[in-house]
Design a protein around this motif. Sequence first.
Motif, short mmCIF file in Angstrom:
data_model
loop_
_atom_site.label_atom_id
_atom_site.label_comp_id
_atom_site.label_asym_id
_atom_site.label_seq_id
_atom_site.Cartn_x
_atom_site.Cartn_y
_atom_site.Cartn_z
N GLY A 186 0.83 -1.20 0.00
CA GLY A 186 0.00 0.00 0.00
C GLY A 186 0.86 1.24 0.00
N ALA A 187 0.32 2.33 -0.50
CA ALA A 187 1.06 3.59 -0.58
C ALA A 187 0.13 4.74 -0.24
N LYS A 188 0.69 5.76 0.37
CA LYS A 188 -0.05 6.98 0.67
C LYS A 188 0.88 8.17 0.48
N PRO A 189 0.57 9.06 -0.45
CA PRO A 189 -0.54 9.01 -1.40
C PRO A 189 -0.24 8.08 -2.56
N GLY A 202 13.28 24.20 -6.79
CA GLY A 202 13.17 22.81 -6.40
C GLY A 202 11.97 22.56 -5.51
N ALA A 203 11.67 21.28 -5.28
CA ALA A 203 10.56 20.89 -4.42
C ALA A 203 10.81 19.50 -3.88
N SER A 204 10.06 19.14 -2.86
CA SER A 204 10.20 17.82 -2.27
C SER A 204 8.85 17.34 -1.76
N GLY A 205 8.73 16.05 -1.60
CA GLY A 205 7.52 15.43 -1.07
C GLY A 205 7.84 14.03 -0.61
N SER A 206 6.91 13.40 0.06
CA SER A 206 7.17 12.06 0.60
C SER A 206 6.00 11.14 0.33
N ILE A 207 6.32 9.85 0.24
CA ILE A 207 5.34 8.78 0.05
C ILE A 207 5.64 7.70 1.09
N ARG A 208 4.59 7.19 1.70
CA ARG A 208 4.76 6.15 2.71
C ARG A 208 4.29 4.81 2.16
N ILE A 209 5.12 3.79 2.32
CA ILE A 209 4.84 2.44 1.85
C ILE A 209 4.62 1.54 3.05
N LEU A 220 5.73 -8.36 3.98
CA LEU A 220 5.96 -7.83 2.63
C LEU A 220 7.44 -7.53 2.48
N GLU A 221 8.03 -8.05 1.43
CA GLU A 221 9.44 -7.79 1.17
C GLU A 221 9.59 -6.79 0.03
N ILE A 222 10.19 -5.63 0.32
CA ILE A 222 10.49 -4.62 -0.70
C ILE A 222 11.83 -4.98 -1.31
N GLN A 223 11.82 -5.23 -2.62
CA GLN A 223 13.02 -5.72 -3.28
C GLN A 223 13.77 -4.65 -4.06
N GLU A 251 3.66 -0.91 10.39
CA GLU A 251 5.02 -0.55 9.98
C GLU A 251 4.96 0.11 8.61
N GLU A 252 5.82 1.10 8.39
CA GLU A 252 5.87 1.75 7.09
C GLU A 252 7.24 2.36 6.89
N ILE A 253 7.56 2.60 5.64
CA ILE A 253 8.79 3.31 5.31
C ILE A 253 8.41 4.60 4.59
#
Length: 501
Positions: A186-189, A202-209, A220-223, A251-253
Amino acid sequence: MYVLEATNDALSSGATANVDQAADLTVHGSIGFARLGYALGSGDLNRDGFSDLVVGAPGDRADENPGRVWILWGSDSPPWRAPGHDALYLETRSWQTASSDAPHLANGDDYAYLGSGDSSALAARFGAAVAVVDLPPNVGADLVVVDAGADVPDAAEADGVRRGAGEVFGFFGAGAEAFLARPVIGAKPFALDLGTLLPDQGASGSIRIRNDATATARNLEIQAIEVTGDPGFSLDLAPSLPLTLAPGGEEEIRLDLLFAGAAEPGEYRATLVVTSDDPYTPRLAIPLTVHVREAFPAVSVNDVSFSAREFTKILRIENQGTADLTWTLDEDWYQGEPWPGWLTASATEGTTGPGEAAEVTLSVDRSGLELGTHVYTLYVTSNDPNRPSVPVMVVVSVEPLPDIAVEPSALEFEIRPGWNVTNRVQVSNEGDADLTISDITLSPETGEFYRWDPDDACGPPLTLGPGETCSVGIGFARTSEGTSTATLTLTSDDPDEPVVE
Protein backbone atom coordinates in the motif's frame (compact mmCIF):
# COMPACT_ATOMS: atom_id res chain seq x y z
CA MET A 1 -11.70 -18.89 -31.46
CA TYR A 2 -8.63 -16.76 -32.14
CA VAL A 3 -6.32 -15.34 -29.45
CA LEU A 4 -3.99 -12.41 -30.22
CA GLU A 5 -1.49 -11.16 -27.67
CA ALA A 6 -1.18 -7.42 -27.00
CA THR A 7 2.22 -7.41 -28.72
CA ASN A 8 0.86 -8.91 -31.93
CA ASP A 9 1.86 -6.81 -34.95
CA ALA A 10 -1.62 -7.16 -36.43
CA LEU A 11 -3.03 -5.06 -33.57
CA SER A 12 -0.55 -2.20 -33.88
CA SER A 13 0.26 -1.97 -37.59
CA GLY A 14 -3.17 -0.82 -38.72
CA ALA A 15 -2.87 -2.99 -41.82
CA THR A 16 -5.45 -5.56 -42.89
CA ALA A 17 -4.52 -9.12 -41.85
CA ASN A 18 -6.14 -12.55 -41.97
CA VAL A 19 -6.92 -13.44 -38.37
CA ASP A 20 -6.37 -17.16 -38.94
CA GLN A 21 -2.82 -16.35 -40.04
CA ALA A 22 -2.06 -13.58 -37.54
CA ALA A 23 -3.47 -15.23 -34.39
CA ASP A 24 -1.05 -16.39 -31.71
CA LEU A 25 -3.40 -19.23 -30.79
CA THR A 26 -6.33 -20.91 -32.54
CA VAL A 27 -8.73 -22.82 -30.30
CA HIS A 28 -10.99 -25.35 -32.02
CA GLY A 29 -14.38 -26.36 -30.63
CA SER A 30 -14.91 -29.97 -29.64
CA ILE A 31 -17.85 -30.55 -32.00
CA GLY A 32 -19.67 -28.81 -34.78
CA PHE A 33 -21.96 -25.96 -33.73
CA ALA A 34 -20.34 -25.86 -30.27
CA ARG A 35 -20.41 -22.05 -30.54
CA LEU A 36 -17.07 -21.78 -28.80
CA GLY A 37 -16.45 -18.14 -27.80
CA TYR A 38 -20.14 -17.28 -27.48
CA ALA A 39 -19.26 -15.86 -24.05
CA LEU A 40 -15.88 -14.72 -22.70
CA GLY A 41 -14.51 -13.70 -19.34
CA SER A 42 -11.16 -13.38 -17.58
CA GLY A 43 -9.77 -13.30 -14.05
CA ASP A 44 -7.31 -15.02 -11.77
CA LEU A 45 -9.46 -17.94 -10.66
CA ASN A 46 -6.63 -20.03 -9.20
CA ARG A 47 -4.84 -17.10 -7.47
CA ASP A 48 -1.49 -17.67 -9.15
CA GLY A 49 -1.04 -14.07 -10.25
CA PHE A 50 -2.00 -14.66 -13.90
CA SER A 51 -5.34 -13.98 -15.57
CA ASP A 52 -7.21 -17.03 -16.80
CA LEU A 53 -9.42 -17.07 -19.91
CA VAL A 54 -13.01 -18.32 -19.55
CA VAL A 55 -14.72 -19.39 -22.81
CA GLY A 56 -18.36 -20.37 -23.09
CA ALA A 57 -19.50 -22.98 -25.64
CA PRO A 58 -23.28 -23.28 -25.14
CA GLY A 59 -23.64 -25.63 -28.14
CA ASP A 60 -21.09 -28.17 -26.96
CA ARG A 61 -22.82 -31.54 -26.31
CA ALA A 62 -19.88 -33.83 -25.68
CA ASP A 63 -20.81 -36.69 -23.34
CA GLU A 64 -24.47 -35.69 -23.85
CA ASN A 65 -24.01 -32.67 -21.55
CA PRO A 66 -25.66 -29.60 -23.10
CA GLY A 67 -23.06 -26.82 -23.10
CA ARG A 68 -19.61 -26.40 -21.62
CA VAL A 69 -17.33 -23.71 -20.22
CA TRP A 70 -13.62 -24.05 -20.86
CA ILE A 71 -11.01 -22.43 -18.61
CA LEU A 72 -7.56 -21.79 -20.10
CA TRP A 73 -5.18 -21.25 -17.21
CA GLY A 74 -2.85 -18.27 -17.54
CA SER A 75 0.90 -18.54 -16.97
CA ASP A 76 4.14 -16.70 -17.65
CA SER A 77 4.87 -18.97 -20.61
CA PRO A 78 1.68 -20.26 -22.27
CA PRO A 79 2.28 -23.08 -24.76
CA TRP A 80 1.33 -21.05 -27.83
CA ARG A 81 4.44 -18.95 -27.31
CA ALA A 82 6.58 -22.00 -28.05
CA PRO A 83 7.53 -22.31 -31.74
CA GLY A 84 5.04 -24.42 -33.65
CA HIS A 85 2.56 -24.84 -30.81
CA ASP A 86 -0.22 -22.54 -31.89
CA ALA A 87 -3.41 -24.61 -31.78
CA LEU A 88 -5.62 -26.20 -29.16
CA TYR A 89 -8.04 -28.98 -30.11
CA LEU A 90 -10.64 -29.24 -27.39
CA GLU A 91 -12.03 -32.58 -28.60
CA THR A 92 -8.79 -34.22 -27.43
CA ARG A 93 -8.18 -31.59 -24.73
CA SER A 94 -4.53 -31.19 -25.72
CA TRP A 95 -2.18 -28.60 -27.12
CA GLN A 96 -1.05 -29.46 -30.64
CA THR A 97 0.86 -27.92 -33.48
CA ALA A 98 -1.11 -26.60 -36.39
CA SER A 99 0.24 -29.30 -38.68
CA SER A 100 0.40 -32.32 -36.39
CA ASP A 101 -1.98 -34.29 -34.20
CA ALA A 102 0.76 -35.17 -31.73
CA PRO A 103 -0.21 -33.82 -28.28
CA HIS A 104 2.08 -31.20 -26.78
CA LEU A 105 0.84 -31.41 -23.22
CA ALA A 106 -1.11 -33.96 -21.27
CA ASN A 107 -4.84 -33.47 -20.96
CA GLY A 108 -5.87 -30.87 -18.41
CA ASP A 109 -2.44 -29.50 -17.55
CA ASP A 110 -3.31 -26.04 -18.87
CA TYR A 111 -7.10 -25.98 -18.96
CA ALA A 112 -10.25 -27.37 -17.43
CA TYR A 113 -13.89 -27.57 -18.43
CA LEU A 114 -17.26 -27.44 -16.73
CA GLY A 115 -20.55 -28.99 -17.84
CA SER A 116 -24.06 -28.61 -16.52
CA GLY A 117 -24.52 -32.34 -15.96
CA ASP A 118 -28.12 -32.09 -17.15
CA SER A 119 -28.48 -34.45 -20.12
CA SER A 120 -32.27 -34.29 -20.32
CA ALA A 121 -32.79 -30.63 -21.25
CA LEU A 122 -32.92 -30.26 -25.00
CA ALA A 123 -32.84 -26.43 -24.91
CA ALA A 124 -30.11 -26.02 -22.30
CA ARG A 125 -27.42 -23.43 -23.05
CA PHE A 126 -24.80 -23.85 -20.33
CA GLY A 127 -22.13 -21.20 -21.01
CA ALA A 128 -24.43 -18.75 -22.79
CA ALA A 129 -22.95 -16.07 -20.50
CA VAL A 130 -20.00 -16.04 -18.11
CA ALA A 131 -18.66 -13.49 -15.64
CA VAL A 132 -15.71 -13.38 -13.26
CA VAL A 133 -16.84 -11.70 -10.04
CA ASP A 134 -16.18 -11.80 -6.30
CA LEU A 135 -18.84 -13.99 -4.66
CA PRO A 136 -19.16 -13.68 -0.87
CA PRO A 137 -17.99 -15.05 1.46
CA ASN A 138 -15.01 -16.01 -0.69
CA VAL A 139 -12.34 -13.38 -1.39
CA GLY A 140 -11.03 -12.96 -4.90
CA ALA A 141 -12.12 -13.99 -8.38
CA ASP A 142 -15.02 -16.45 -8.71
CA LEU A 143 -16.92 -17.66 -11.78
CA VAL A 144 -20.60 -17.23 -12.64
CA VAL A 145 -22.05 -19.27 -15.54
CA VAL A 146 -25.52 -18.86 -17.05
CA ASP A 147 -27.42 -21.89 -18.37
CA ALA A 148 -29.98 -20.02 -20.44
CA GLY A 149 -32.23 -23.01 -21.20
CA ALA A 150 -31.97 -25.17 -18.09
CA ASP A 151 -35.02 -26.86 -16.59
CA VAL A 152 -35.57 -26.07 -12.92
CA PRO A 153 -37.75 -27.77 -10.28
CA ASP A 154 -41.14 -26.12 -9.74
CA ALA A 155 -43.86 -27.76 -7.64
CA ALA A 156 -46.46 -25.56 -9.30
CA GLU A 157 -45.92 -27.31 -12.63
CA ALA A 158 -47.79 -30.52 -13.44
CA ASP A 159 -44.62 -32.58 -13.82
CA GLY A 160 -42.71 -30.62 -11.18
CA VAL A 161 -40.37 -29.02 -13.74
CA ARG A 162 -40.33 -25.56 -15.27
CA ARG A 163 -39.02 -26.12 -18.78
CA GLY A 164 -36.31 -23.83 -20.13
CA ALA A 165 -36.48 -21.43 -17.17
CA GLY A 166 -32.71 -21.00 -17.05
CA GLU A 167 -30.26 -21.24 -14.19
CA VAL A 168 -27.20 -19.44 -12.86
CA PHE A 169 -24.27 -21.37 -11.36
CA GLY A 170 -21.53 -20.01 -9.12
CA PHE A 171 -18.06 -21.56 -8.85
CA PHE A 172 -15.65 -20.37 -6.19
CA GLY A 173 -12.05 -19.73 -7.16
CA ALA A 174 -9.00 -20.79 -5.16
CA GLY A 175 -9.35 -20.97 -1.37
CA ALA A 176 -9.60 -17.71 0.53
CA GLU A 177 -6.93 -18.73 3.02
CA ALA A 178 -4.12 -18.54 0.48
CA PHE A 179 -5.48 -15.30 -0.86
CA LEU A 180 -5.72 -13.65 2.55
CA ALA A 181 -2.24 -14.79 3.51
CA ARG A 182 -0.57 -12.81 0.74
CA PRO A 183 1.14 -9.48 1.50
CA VAL A 184 -0.56 -6.37 0.12
CA ILE A 185 1.58 -3.37 -0.73
CA GLY A 186 0.00 0.00 0.00
CA ALA A 187 1.06 3.59 -0.58
CA LYS A 188 -0.05 6.98 0.67
CA PRO A 189 -0.54 9.01 -1.40
CA PHE A 190 -1.10 6.95 -4.55
CA ALA A 191 0.07 9.90 -6.66
CA LEU A 192 2.36 12.79 -5.72
CA ASP A 193 2.01 16.27 -7.21
CA LEU A 194 4.85 18.54 -6.13
CA GLY A 195 2.90 21.63 -7.15
CA THR A 196 3.64 24.58 -9.40
CA LEU A 197 7.17 25.96 -9.37
CA LEU A 198 9.16 28.78 -10.90
CA PRO A 199 12.04 27.99 -13.27
CA ASP A 200 14.97 26.36 -11.45
CA GLN A 201 12.95 26.11 -8.24
CA GLY A 202 13.17 22.81 -6.40
CA ALA A 203 10.56 20.89 -4.42
CA SER A 204 10.20 17.82 -2.27
CA GLY A 205 7.52 15.43 -1.07
CA SER A 206 7.17 12.06 0.60
CA ILE A 207 5.34 8.78 0.05
CA ARG A 208 4.76 6.15 2.71
CA ILE A 209 4.84 2.44 1.85
CA ARG A 210 3.29 -0.20 4.10
CA ASN A 211 1.90 -3.74 4.17
CA ASP A 212 -1.90 -3.40 4.16
CA ALA A 213 -2.58 -7.13 4.48
CA THR A 214 -4.43 -8.54 7.47
CA ALA A 215 -2.45 -9.17 10.62
CA THR A 216 -2.23 -12.92 9.90
CA ALA A 217 -0.74 -12.46 6.41
CA ARG A 218 2.88 -12.80 5.40
CA ASN A 219 5.48 -10.05 5.67
CA LEU A 220 5.96 -7.83 2.63
CA GLU A 221 9.44 -7.79 1.17
CA ILE A 222 10.49 -4.62 -0.70
CA GLN A 223 13.02 -5.72 -3.28
CA ALA A 224 13.73 -2.62 -5.38
CA ILE A 225 12.89 1.10 -5.50
CA GLU A 226 13.59 3.27 -8.52
CA VAL A 227 12.50 6.55 -10.10
CA THR A 228 12.01 6.66 -13.86
CA GLY A 229 10.85 9.43 -16.18
CA ASP A 230 11.82 13.04 -16.75
CA PRO A 231 15.17 14.18 -15.34
CA GLY A 232 15.20 16.18 -12.14
CA PHE A 233 13.32 13.64 -10.01
CA SER A 234 15.32 11.62 -7.52
CA LEU A 235 14.98 9.58 -4.35
CA ASP A 236 16.57 11.11 -1.27
CA LEU A 237 18.30 8.71 1.14
CA ALA A 238 17.01 5.46 -0.35
CA PRO A 239 16.64 2.70 2.28
CA SER A 240 18.79 -0.40 2.30
CA LEU A 241 17.19 -3.24 0.36
CA PRO A 242 15.66 -5.72 0.68
CA LEU A 243 13.55 -4.68 3.65
CA THR A 244 10.56 -6.31 5.30
CA LEU A 245 7.28 -4.78 6.45
CA ALA A 246 4.98 -6.62 8.83
CA PRO A 247 1.28 -6.93 7.91
CA GLY A 248 -1.45 -4.82 9.44
CA GLY A 249 -0.25 -1.44 8.13
CA GLU A 250 1.48 -0.48 11.38
CA GLU A 251 5.02 -0.55 9.98
CA GLU A 252 5.87 1.75 7.09
CA ILE A 253 8.79 3.31 5.31
CA ARG A 254 8.96 6.92 4.18
CA LEU A 255 10.37 7.66 0.76
CA ASP A 256 11.42 11.29 0.21
CA LEU A 257 11.23 12.48 -3.38
CA LEU A 258 13.16 15.47 -4.71
CA PHE A 259 12.80 17.62 -7.80
CA ALA A 260 15.95 19.58 -8.60
CA GLY A 261 14.20 22.17 -10.76
CA ALA A 262 13.93 22.86 -14.47
CA ALA A 263 14.75 25.90 -16.56
CA GLU A 264 11.98 25.49 -19.11
CA PRO A 265 8.28 25.90 -18.24
CA GLY A 266 6.09 22.84 -18.67
CA GLU A 267 4.84 19.70 -16.96
CA TYR A 268 7.38 17.16 -15.77
CA ARG A 269 6.47 13.55 -14.98
CA ALA A 270 8.17 10.57 -13.43
CA THR A 271 7.19 7.29 -11.78
CA LEU A 272 8.26 5.85 -8.46
CA VAL A 273 8.38 2.07 -8.95
CA VAL A 274 8.42 -0.16 -5.87
CA THR A 275 9.06 -3.86 -6.54
CA SER A 276 7.89 -6.32 -3.89
CA ASP A 277 6.66 -9.88 -3.40
CA ASP A 278 2.99 -8.85 -3.51
CA PRO A 279 1.76 -11.41 -6.08
CA TYR A 280 -1.00 -9.14 -7.38
CA THR A 281 1.02 -5.91 -7.49
CA PRO A 282 4.65 -6.92 -7.90
CA ARG A 283 5.53 -3.50 -9.33
CA LEU A 284 3.67 -0.63 -7.68
CA ALA A 285 3.88 2.45 -9.91
CA ILE A 286 3.23 5.83 -8.26
CA PRO A 287 3.02 8.80 -10.67
CA LEU A 288 5.02 11.93 -9.83
CA THR A 289 4.22 15.30 -11.39
CA VAL A 290 5.41 18.88 -11.12
CA HIS A 291 4.47 21.99 -13.09
CA VAL A 292 7.03 24.68 -13.91
CA ARG A 293 5.57 28.01 -14.94
CA GLU A 294 7.25 31.01 -16.46
CA ALA A 295 8.10 33.90 -14.11
CA PHE A 296 5.94 36.96 -14.79
CA PRO A 297 4.87 40.15 -13.01
CA ALA A 298 1.36 40.69 -11.65
CA VAL A 299 0.10 44.23 -11.12
CA SER A 300 -2.30 45.26 -8.37
CA VAL A 301 -3.59 48.83 -7.91
CA ASN A 302 -6.18 50.68 -5.86
CA ASP A 303 -8.75 53.28 -6.81
CA VAL A 304 -8.28 56.75 -5.30
CA SER A 305 -11.02 58.90 -3.79
CA PHE A 306 -10.47 62.45 -2.52
CA SER A 307 -12.89 63.77 0.05
CA ALA A 308 -13.70 67.46 0.01
CA ARG A 309 -10.90 68.23 2.49
CA GLU A 310 -8.21 65.96 0.99
CA PHE A 311 -5.66 67.28 -1.48
CA THR A 312 -3.15 64.41 -1.71
CA LYS A 313 -3.62 60.64 -1.84
CA ILE A 314 -1.35 57.63 -2.39
CA LEU A 315 -1.75 55.39 -5.42
CA ARG A 316 -0.12 52.06 -4.54
CA ILE A 317 1.17 50.02 -7.49
CA GLU A 318 2.01 46.55 -6.17
CA ASN A 319 3.84 43.73 -7.93
CA GLN A 320 2.38 40.42 -6.78
CA GLY A 321 4.26 38.43 -9.42
CA THR A 322 7.66 36.80 -9.68
CA ALA A 323 9.43 39.09 -12.17
CA ASP A 324 10.10 42.85 -12.34
CA LEU A 325 7.06 44.99 -13.12
CA THR A 326 7.65 47.90 -15.50
CA TRP A 327 4.77 50.37 -15.42
CA THR A 328 3.61 53.77 -16.65
CA LEU A 329 0.69 56.01 -15.71
CA ASP A 330 -1.29 56.85 -18.84
CA GLU A 331 -4.26 59.04 -19.66
CA ASP A 332 -7.72 57.66 -20.31
CA TRP A 333 -7.12 56.05 -23.71
CA TYR A 334 -10.42 54.17 -23.54
CA GLN A 335 -12.59 57.31 -23.42
CA GLY A 336 -10.02 59.42 -25.26
CA GLU A 337 -9.86 62.00 -22.45
CA PRO A 338 -6.53 63.78 -21.86
CA TRP A 339 -4.90 64.04 -18.46
CA PRO A 340 -6.79 66.76 -16.51
CA GLY A 341 -4.98 69.86 -15.36
CA TRP A 342 -6.34 69.56 -11.81
CA LEU A 343 -4.55 66.20 -11.23
CA THR A 344 -0.79 65.72 -10.86
CA ALA A 345 1.34 62.66 -10.01
CA SER A 346 4.70 62.49 -8.28
CA ALA A 347 5.84 59.81 -10.79
CA THR A 348 4.42 58.51 -14.06
CA GLU A 349 6.68 55.50 -14.65
CA GLY A 350 8.85 53.07 -12.76
CA THR A 351 10.04 49.51 -12.16
CA THR A 352 8.89 47.51 -9.14
CA GLY A 353 10.47 44.25 -8.02
CA PRO A 354 8.57 41.08 -7.07
CA GLY A 355 6.71 41.52 -3.80
CA GLU A 356 7.37 45.26 -3.73
CA ALA A 357 5.12 48.29 -4.23
CA ALA A 358 5.57 51.79 -5.63
CA GLU A 359 3.73 54.65 -3.94
CA VAL A 360 2.74 57.50 -6.24
CA THR A 361 1.41 60.70 -4.67
CA LEU A 362 -1.60 62.10 -6.51
CA SER A 363 -2.47 65.75 -5.86
CA VAL A 364 -5.57 67.73 -6.84
CA ASP A 365 -6.02 71.46 -7.41
CA ARG A 366 -9.69 72.35 -7.00
CA SER A 367 -9.35 75.94 -8.15
CA GLY A 368 -11.56 76.38 -11.18
CA LEU A 369 -13.49 73.16 -10.55
CA GLU A 370 -17.22 73.40 -10.19
CA LEU A 371 -18.93 72.14 -7.07
CA GLY A 372 -19.80 68.45 -7.19
CA THR A 373 -17.98 65.19 -7.96
CA HIS A 374 -15.33 64.88 -10.65
CA VAL A 375 -14.19 61.46 -11.94
CA TYR A 376 -11.23 60.60 -14.13
CA THR A 377 -9.77 57.21 -15.06
CA LEU A 378 -6.03 56.70 -15.19
CA TYR A 379 -4.52 53.55 -16.68
CA VAL A 380 -1.53 51.67 -15.28
CA THR A 381 0.11 50.12 -18.33
CA SER A 382 2.67 47.41 -17.55
CA ASN A 383 4.36 44.23 -18.71
CA ASP A 384 1.91 42.07 -16.76
CA PRO A 385 0.94 39.47 -19.40
CA ASN A 386 -2.49 38.92 -17.85
CA ARG A 387 -3.42 42.55 -17.09
CA PRO A 388 -1.41 44.80 -19.41
CA SER A 389 -3.63 47.85 -18.78
CA VAL A 390 -5.44 48.34 -15.47
CA PRO A 391 -7.85 51.25 -14.87
CA VAL A 392 -7.58 53.42 -11.75
CA MET A 393 -10.62 55.52 -10.93
CA VAL A 394 -9.83 58.92 -9.39
CA VAL A 395 -12.81 60.55 -7.65
CA VAL A 396 -12.61 64.16 -6.41
CA SER A 397 -15.32 65.87 -4.36
CA VAL A 398 -15.59 69.67 -4.61
CA GLU A 399 -17.60 71.39 -1.87
CA PRO A 400 -17.69 74.96 -0.47
CA LEU A 401 -14.52 75.33 1.62
CA PRO A 402 -12.77 78.14 3.46
CA ASP A 403 -9.47 79.41 2.09
CA ILE A 404 -7.20 81.47 4.32
CA ALA A 405 -4.99 84.20 2.86
CA VAL A 406 -2.39 86.21 4.81
CA GLU A 407 -0.81 89.49 3.65
CA PRO A 408 2.01 90.23 3.84
CA SER A 409 3.77 86.90 4.14
CA ALA A 410 6.58 88.53 6.19
CA LEU A 411 7.14 91.75 8.22
CA GLU A 412 10.43 93.63 8.53
CA PHE A 413 11.12 96.33 11.14
CA GLU A 414 14.09 98.72 10.74
CA ILE A 415 14.34 101.02 13.74
CA ARG A 416 16.83 102.85 15.88
CA PRO A 417 17.45 101.89 19.48
CA GLY A 418 14.66 103.15 21.70
CA TRP A 419 12.05 103.31 18.94
CA ASN A 420 8.67 101.51 19.07
CA VAL A 421 7.09 100.55 15.72
CA THR A 422 3.80 98.76 14.96
CA ASN A 423 2.37 97.06 11.87
CA ARG A 424 -0.39 94.64 11.04
CA VAL A 425 -1.01 91.38 9.13
CA GLN A 426 -4.28 91.12 7.21
CA VAL A 427 -6.09 87.77 7.26
CA SER A 428 -8.87 87.12 4.73
CA ASN A 429 -11.18 84.28 3.73
CA GLU A 430 -11.01 83.77 -0.03
CA GLY A 431 -13.08 80.59 0.08
CA ASP A 432 -16.77 79.78 -0.28
CA ALA A 433 -17.46 78.72 3.33
CA ASP A 434 -16.90 80.23 6.77
CA LEU A 435 -13.30 80.24 8.02
CA THR A 436 -12.78 79.66 11.73
CA ILE A 437 -9.53 80.96 13.22
CA SER A 438 -8.94 78.90 16.33
CA ASP A 439 -5.53 80.13 17.52
CA ILE A 440 -2.96 82.91 16.95
CA THR A 441 0.47 82.75 18.57
CA LEU A 442 3.62 84.89 18.44
CA SER A 443 6.80 83.06 19.29
CA PRO A 444 8.85 84.17 21.01
CA GLU A 445 6.68 86.89 22.47
CA THR A 446 9.27 88.93 24.39
CA GLY A 447 9.72 92.55 25.27
CA GLU A 448 10.92 93.23 21.71
CA PHE A 449 7.99 91.63 19.78
CA TYR A 450 4.46 92.00 21.03
CA ARG A 451 0.88 91.81 19.78
CA TRP A 452 -1.62 94.62 19.80
CA ASP A 453 -5.30 94.65 18.81
CA PRO A 454 -6.43 96.88 15.97
CA ASP A 455 -10.12 97.69 15.53
CA ASP A 456 -10.61 94.62 13.26
CA ALA A 457 -8.62 92.26 15.43
CA CYS A 458 -8.82 88.57 14.46
CA GLY A 459 -9.59 87.30 17.93
CA PRO A 460 -9.32 84.30 18.33
CA PRO A 461 -11.63 82.51 18.20
CA LEU A 462 -13.13 84.24 15.21
CA THR A 463 -15.20 83.22 12.20
CA LEU A 464 -14.73 84.98 8.89
CA GLY A 465 -17.39 84.67 6.25
CA PRO A 466 -16.45 84.38 2.57
CA GLY A 467 -14.67 87.61 1.53
CA GLU A 468 -14.30 88.94 5.09
CA THR A 469 -11.00 90.09 6.62
CA CYS A 470 -9.42 90.78 10.00
CA SER A 471 -6.04 92.03 11.22
CA VAL A 472 -3.35 90.93 13.66
CA GLY A 473 -1.29 93.77 15.14
CA ILE A 474 2.46 93.25 15.65
CA GLY A 475 4.74 95.69 17.49
CA PHE A 476 8.53 95.85 17.89
CA ALA A 477 10.63 97.84 20.36
CA ARG A 478 14.38 97.61 21.02
CA THR A 479 16.80 99.62 23.10
CA SER A 480 20.00 98.37 21.52
CA GLU A 481 21.36 97.54 18.12
CA GLY A 482 20.98 94.01 16.75
CA THR A 483 18.64 91.63 14.92
CA SER A 484 15.67 89.78 16.34
CA THR A 485 13.20 87.31 14.76
CA ALA A 486 9.83 85.91 15.71
CA THR A 487 7.10 83.78 14.10
CA LEU A 488 3.38 84.50 13.89
CA THR A 489 1.31 81.30 13.64
CA LEU A 490 -2.36 81.18 12.67
CA THR A 491 -4.40 77.97 13.08
CA SER A 492 -7.70 77.59 11.21
CA ASP A 493 -9.99 75.07 9.56
CA ASP A 494 -8.60 75.74 6.08
CA PRO A 495 -8.37 72.15 4.70
CA ASP A 496 -5.12 72.56 2.75
CA GLU A 497 -3.43 75.20 4.96
CA PRO A 498 -4.56 74.52 8.51
CA VAL A 499 -1.42 76.22 9.88
CA VAL A 500 0.04 79.40 8.36
CA GLU A 501 3.29 80.93 9.61
